[in-house]
Scaffold this motif. Sequence first.
Motif, PDB file in Angstrom:
ATOM      1  N   LEU A   1     -21.391  31.330  29.868  1.00  0.00           N
ATOM      2  CA  LEU A   1     -22.558  31.122  29.025  1.00  0.00           C
ATOM      3  C   LEU A   1     -22.037  31.038  27.599  1.00  0.00           C
ATOM      4  O   LEU A   1     -21.310  31.914  27.147  1.00  0.00           O
TER       5      LEU A   1
ATOM      6  N   LEU B   1     -28.179  27.531  24.455  1.00  0.00           N
ATOM      7  CA  LEU B   1     -27.271  28.087  25.455  1.00  0.00           C
ATOM      8  C   LEU B   1     -26.754  26.960  26.320  1.00  0.00           C
ATOM      9  O   LEU B   1     -27.491  26.040  26.668  1.00  0.00           O
TER      10      LEU B   1
ATOM     11  N   VAL C   1     -25.074  26.913  29.938  1.00  0.00           N
ATOM     12  CA  VAL C   1     -24.786  27.767  31.087  1.00  0.00           C
ATOM     13  C   VAL C   1     -24.105  26.920  32.151  1.00  0.00           C
ATOM     14  O   VAL C   1     -24.646  25.896  32.574  1.00  0.00           O
TER      15      VAL C   1
ATOM     16  N   HIS D   1     -24.392  37.467  32.816  1.00  0.00           N
ATOM     17  CA  HIS D   1     -24.397  37.148  31.387  1.00  0.00           C
ATOM     18  C   HIS D   1     -25.793  37.493  30.876  1.00  0.00           C
ATOM     19  O   HIS D   1     -26.785  37.120  31.497  1.00  0.00           O
TER      20      HIS D   1
END
Length: 153
Positions: free
Chosen positions: A117, A128, A130, A96
């Motif tokens: 992500l 973000l 993740v 990603h």
Amino acid sequence: MSALLLAGSLSATSAAYARGGFASENPLAAEHIEALPPEIRRKLSVRARACGNKAAAAHYFSVTIGTKGQHFISLHFEDFACQNRTTICQGDLCLHEVYLQSRAGHRLVFSTHARDLKMVDDDDTIGLEVTGGTLRGRYRWSGGRFALITGKE
């Protein structure tokens, strides 16, 4: 006459369903790459050569988000056509990447192998989320990079 029109329309409908429907989209298409900025397309053509095929991707391969004049593009390589998957994925963790748009073009500001992500608008700052991989956690854009704000899961 109306019976003849009905029979004709049923025949056309059956033919369309046999071909996959009226509005079918190629799930992996070059158009999803061609719409990206030139510098990102160039990097993807290099990846495609390593994959052993032409560059193509699913609809949600790239996602954009912006706030306060900053625009980001995330690329999700689980949705990238690649015959040699080991060049972009490590088991269930795929590459990603996140790019920031600037006057000079787009520059890579985050990269990881993860299960997913997700970019989010976090109080007018891009964040973000993740999941999976060594960089899992929540991140927030600090103006120059994404900084970890919550620990790993």
